[in-house]
Scaffold this motif. Sequence first.
Motif, PDB file in Angstrom:
ATOM      1  N   MET A 196       1.033  -1.319   0.020  1.00  0.00           N
ATOM      2  CA  MET A 196       0.026  -0.244   0.017  1.00  0.00           C
ATOM      3  C   MET A 196       0.738   1.436  -0.184  1.00  0.00           C
ATOM      4  SD  MET A 196      -3.517  -0.328   0.079  1.00  0.00           S
ATOM      5  CE  MET A 196      -3.980   0.715   0.915  1.00  0.00           C
ATOM      6  N   ASN A 197       2.024   1.209   0.815  1.00  0.00           N
ATOM      7  CA  ASN A 197       2.820   2.333   0.762  1.00  0.00           C
ATOM      8  C   ASN A 197       3.706   2.407  -0.403  1.00  0.00           C
ATOM      9  OD1 ASN A 197       1.817   3.035   3.390  1.00  0.00           O
ATOM     10  ND2 ASN A 197       3.173   1.738   4.402  1.00  0.00           N
ATOM     11  N   ASP A 198       4.036   1.188  -0.850  1.00  0.00           N
ATOM     12  CA  ASP A 198       5.179   1.160  -1.992  1.00  0.00           C
ATOM     13  C   ASP A 198       4.590   1.691  -3.422  1.00  0.00           C
ATOM     14  OD1 ASP A 198       7.108   0.788  -0.022  1.00  0.00           O
ATOM     15  OD2 ASP A 198       7.428  -1.104  -0.878  1.00  0.00           O
ATOM     16  N   TYR A 199       3.442   0.970  -3.688  1.00  0.00           N
ATOM     17  CA  TYR A 199       2.815   0.985  -5.185  1.00  0.00           C
ATOM     18  C   TYR A 199       2.428   2.733  -5.575  1.00  0.00           C
ATOM     19  CZ  TYR A 199       1.601  -3.709  -5.579  1.00  0.00           C
ATOM     20  OH  TYR A 199       1.458  -5.037  -5.495  1.00  0.00           O
ATOM     21  N   PRO A 200       2.803   3.046  -6.634  1.00  0.00           N
ATOM     22  CA  PRO A 200       2.614   4.402  -7.239  1.00  0.00           C
ATOM     23  C   PRO A 200       1.023   4.682  -7.401  1.00  0.00           C
ATOM     24  CG  PRO A 200       3.368   2.928  -8.894  1.00  0.00           C
ATOM     25  CD  PRO A 200       3.609   2.232  -7.727  1.00  0.00           C
ATOM     26  N   LEU A 201       0.551   5.775  -7.100  1.00  0.00           N
ATOM     27  CA  LEU A 201      -0.752   6.112  -7.093  1.00  0.00           C
ATOM     28  C   LEU A 201      -1.307   5.685  -8.655  1.00  0.00           C
ATOM     29  CD1 LEU A 201      -1.126   9.500  -5.540  1.00  0.00           C
ATOM     30  CD2 LEU A 201      -1.951   7.410  -4.489  1.00  0.00           C
ATOM     31  N   SER A 202      -0.175   5.927  -9.613  1.00  0.00           N
ATOM     32  CA  SER A 202      -0.986   5.488 -10.958  1.00  0.00           C
ATOM     33  C   SER A 202      -1.523   4.035 -11.033  1.00  0.00           C
ATOM     34  CB  SER A 202       0.198   5.908 -11.795  1.00  0.00           C
ATOM     35  OG  SER A 202       1.357   4.829 -11.662  1.00  0.00           O
ATOM     36  N   LEU A 203      -0.873   3.224 -10.048  1.00  0.00           N
ATOM     37  CA  LEU A 203      -1.367   1.870 -10.276  1.00  0.00           C
ATOM     38  C   LEU A 203      -2.859   1.562  -9.670  1.00  0.00           C
ATOM     39  CD1 LEU A 203       1.388  -0.483  -9.001  1.00  0.00           C
ATOM     40  CD2 LEU A 203       0.238  -0.544 -11.497  1.00  0.00           C
ATOM     41  N   GLY A 204      -3.406   2.588  -8.861  1.00  0.00           N
ATOM     42  CA  GLY A 204      -4.700   2.403  -8.339  1.00  0.00           C
ATOM     43  C   GLY A 204      -4.493   1.793  -6.934  1.00  0.00           C
ATOM     44  N   SER A 205      -5.683   1.661  -6.284  1.00  0.00           N
ATOM     45  CA  SER A 205      -5.944   0.878  -5.038  1.00  0.00           C
ATOM     46  C   SER A 205      -6.708  -0.325  -5.232  1.00  0.00           C
ATOM     47  CB  SER A 205      -6.347   1.756  -3.733  1.00  0.00           C
ATOM     48  OG  SER A 205      -6.463   1.185  -2.587  1.00  0.00           O
ATOM     49  N   TYR A 206      -5.855  -1.435  -5.591  1.00  0.00           N
ATOM     50  CA  TYR A 206      -6.766  -2.680  -5.710  1.00  0.00           C
ATOM     51  C   TYR A 206      -6.520  -4.014  -4.585  1.00  0.00           C
ATOM     52  CZ  TYR A 206      -7.692  -0.519  -9.989  1.00  0.00           C
ATOM     53  OH  TYR A 206      -8.130   0.539 -10.942  1.00  0.00           O
ATOM     54  N   ILE A 207      -6.034  -3.341  -3.252  1.00  0.00           N
ATOM     55  CA  ILE A 207      -5.736  -4.190  -2.269  1.00  0.00           C
ATOM     56  C   ILE A 207      -6.807  -4.294  -1.158  1.00  0.00           C
ATOM     57  CG2 ILE A 207      -3.780  -4.716  -0.515  1.00  0.00           C
ATOM     58  CD1 ILE A 207      -1.853  -3.100  -2.129  1.00  0.00           C
ATOM     59  N   PHE A 208      -7.348  -5.476  -0.967  1.00  0.00           N
ATOM     60  CA  PHE A 208      -8.522  -5.606   0.096  1.00  0.00           C
ATOM     61  C   PHE A 208      -8.093  -6.211   1.181  1.00  0.00           C
ATOM     62  CE2 PHE A 208     -13.221  -5.859  -0.721  1.00  0.00           C
ATOM     63  CZ  PHE A 208     -13.480  -6.451   0.607  1.00  0.00           C
ATOM     64  N   LEU A 209      -8.292  -5.592   2.433  1.00  0.00           N
ATOM     65  CA  LEU A 209      -8.019  -6.154   3.620  1.00  0.00           C
ATOM     66  C   LEU A 209      -9.156  -7.058   4.171  1.00  0.00           C
ATOM     67  CD1 LEU A 209      -6.309  -6.246   6.313  1.00  0.00           C
ATOM     68  CD2 LEU A 209      -7.401  -4.005   6.937  1.00  0.00           C
ATOM     69  N   PHE A 210      -9.077  -8.169   4.665  1.00  0.00           N
ATOM     70  CA  PHE A 210     -10.072  -9.016   5.179  1.00  0.00           C
ATOM     71  C   PHE A 210      -9.649  -9.834   6.291  1.00  0.00           C
ATOM     72  CE2 PHE A 210      -8.201 -11.623   2.072  1.00  0.00           C
ATOM     73  CZ  PHE A 210      -8.442 -12.927   2.625  1.00  0.00           C
ATOM     74  N   GLY A 211     -10.471 -10.344   7.272  1.00  0.00           N
ATOM     75  CA  GLY A 211     -10.167 -11.257   8.340  1.00  0.00           C
ATOM     76  C   GLY A 211     -10.562 -12.841   7.842  1.00  0.00           C
ATOM     77  N   PHE A 212      -9.565 -13.650   8.249  1.00  0.00           N
ATOM     78  CA  PHE A 212      -9.948 -14.926   8.028  1.00  0.00           C
ATOM     79  C   PHE A 212      -9.282 -15.712   9.088  1.00  0.00           C
ATOM     80  CE2 PHE A 212      -8.451 -19.081   5.849  1.00  0.00           C
ATOM     81  CZ  PHE A 212      -9.544 -19.446   5.755  1.00  0.00           C
ATOM     82  N   GLN A 213     -10.101 -16.590   9.741  1.00  0.00           N
ATOM     83  CA  GLN A 213      -9.214 -17.399  10.736  1.00  0.00           C
ATOM     84  C   GLN A 213      -8.593 -16.805  11.623  1.00  0.00           C
ATOM     85  OE1 GLN A 213      -7.356 -20.920   8.859  1.00  0.00           O
ATOM     86  NE2 GLN A 213      -9.624 -21.753   8.411  1.00  0.00           N
ATOM     87  N   ASP A 214      -8.986 -15.681  12.225  1.00  0.00           N
ATOM     88  CA  ASP A 214      -8.518 -14.696  13.204  1.00  0.00           C
ATOM     89  C   ASP A 214      -7.232 -14.144  12.702  1.00  0.00           C
ATOM     90  OD1 ASP A 214     -10.489 -15.524  15.224  1.00  0.00           O
ATOM     91  OD2 ASP A 214      -9.408 -17.170  15.724  1.00  0.00           O
ATOM     92  N   LYS A 215      -7.043 -14.049  11.561  1.00  0.00           N
ATOM     93  CA  LYS A 215      -5.903 -13.241  10.919  1.00  0.00           C
ATOM     94  C   LYS A 215      -6.370 -12.141  10.030  1.00  0.00           C
ATOM     95  CE  LYS A 215      -3.762 -17.196   9.544  1.00  0.00           C
ATOM     96  NZ  LYS A 215      -2.860 -18.048   9.008  1.00  0.00           N
ATOM     97  N   LYS A 216      -5.437 -10.936   9.808  1.00  0.00           N
ATOM     98  CA  LYS A 216      -5.775 -10.077   8.963  1.00  0.00           C
ATOM     99  C   LYS A 216      -4.995 -10.483   7.593  1.00  0.00           C
ATOM    100  CE  LYS A 216      -6.880  -6.320  12.012  1.00  0.00           C
ATOM    101  NZ  LYS A 216      -6.172  -4.625  12.359  1.00  0.00           N
ATOM    102  N   LEU A 217      -5.673 -10.474   6.366  1.00  0.00           N
ATOM    103  CA  LEU A 217      -4.955 -10.545   5.306  1.00  0.00           C
ATOM    104  C   LEU A 217      -5.338  -9.844   4.279  1.00  0.00           C
ATOM    105  CD1 LEU A 217      -5.638 -14.690   5.485  1.00  0.00           C
ATOM    106  CD2 LEU A 217      -3.300 -13.489   5.696  1.00  0.00           C
ATOM    107  N   TRP A 218      -4.438  -9.853   3.348  1.00  0.00           N
ATOM    108  CA  TRP A 218      -5.021  -9.025   1.790  1.00  0.00           C
ATOM    109  C   TRP A 218      -5.131  -9.758   0.557  1.00  0.00           C
ATOM    110  CZ3 TRP A 218      -4.941  -3.341   2.814  1.00  0.00           C
ATOM    111  CH2 TRP A 218      -4.263  -2.951   3.875  1.00  0.00           C
ATOM    112  N   ILE A 219      -5.906  -9.558  -0.125  1.00  0.00           N
ATOM    113  CA  ILE A 219      -5.926  -9.844  -1.425  1.00  0.00           C
ATOM    114  C   ILE A 219      -5.559  -8.821  -2.335  1.00  0.00           C
ATOM    115  CG2 ILE A 219      -7.136 -10.696  -3.494  1.00  0.00           C
ATOM    116  CD1 ILE A 219      -7.060 -12.863  -1.767  1.00  0.00           C
ATOM    117  N   ASP A 220      -4.388  -8.866  -3.041  1.00  0.00           N
ATOM    118  CA  ASP A 220      -3.727  -7.737  -3.718  1.00  0.00           C
ATOM    119  C   ASP A 220      -4.168  -8.173  -5.611  1.00  0.00           C
ATOM    120  OD1 ASP A 220      -2.319  -6.078  -5.338  1.00  0.00           O
ATOM    121  OD2 ASP A 220      -0.483  -6.651  -4.396  1.00  0.00           O
ATOM    122  N   ALA A 221      -5.165  -7.155  -5.875  1.00  0.00           N
ATOM    123  CA  ALA A 221      -5.862  -7.682  -7.331  1.00  0.00           C
ATOM    124  C   ALA A 221      -5.149  -6.602  -8.342  1.00  0.00           C
ATOM    125  CB  ALA A 221      -7.367  -7.397  -7.158  1.00  0.00           C
ATOM    126  N   THR A 222      -3.958  -5.831  -7.872  1.00  0.00           N
ATOM    127  CA  THR A 222      -3.393  -5.016  -8.786  1.00  0.00           C
ATOM    128  C   THR A 222      -3.087  -5.189  -9.938  1.00  0.00           C
ATOM    129  OG1 THR A 222      -2.448  -3.826  -6.712  1.00  0.00           O
ATOM    130  CG2 THR A 222      -1.530  -3.356  -8.869  1.00  0.00           C
TER     131      THR A 222
END
Length: 199
Positions: free
Chosen positions: A97-123
Amino acid sequence: MGWLVGAGLVDFTIRSKPIVQATRLRYQQKVISSGYDARKEAEEFIRKKKDKKFFKLKVIDDEIGKGVFAKREFANGEFLLEYQGELVSYAEGKRRMNDYPLSLGSYIFLFGFQDKKLWIDATFSKQMAKYVNDAAPKTKENNSIMKVLEIDGNPHLALFASRKIFKGEEIRYDYGERSLSWRKKCAHRSPLKAYYHDF
């Protein structure tokens, strides 16, 4: 970016009278019987890593960018699309989230699964769900819901219709964040221009 808590699966089997839906090809009839299983259909498309063919990606305007539109009607509860991408840890998602340039857009989805926070990066995903736009909860524009499905031990994000979706209607769901700046701006859009497209 969205937040989704995976609190277990619900029964996605639709138990209603048959629903007749028109397809793009001269309204050829397709009947979804009372035995239709939305979860099973979702699993099939997720394993194939393919989108259903009944959606069209269209540019809405310069500010909003692209949106996903229905090319036929969808029944309440029907599987729509997978938010497909790379599954990454919470720390790795924050770094991207911090490293991607703004030109790529924001396609990283934060969600919870089995007591963990994970991301799906669809960039870099070639599938359409990353272009599905936000809609505030309990609004007429909100017509779908993102759910966590566990398939072969791995979490997947799948979009399901939360009400009947009409042909030409833009697919939209609640990203799960209350303070999104564009919600105020979107309130001034013309519904016919923004949410429907003739095919």
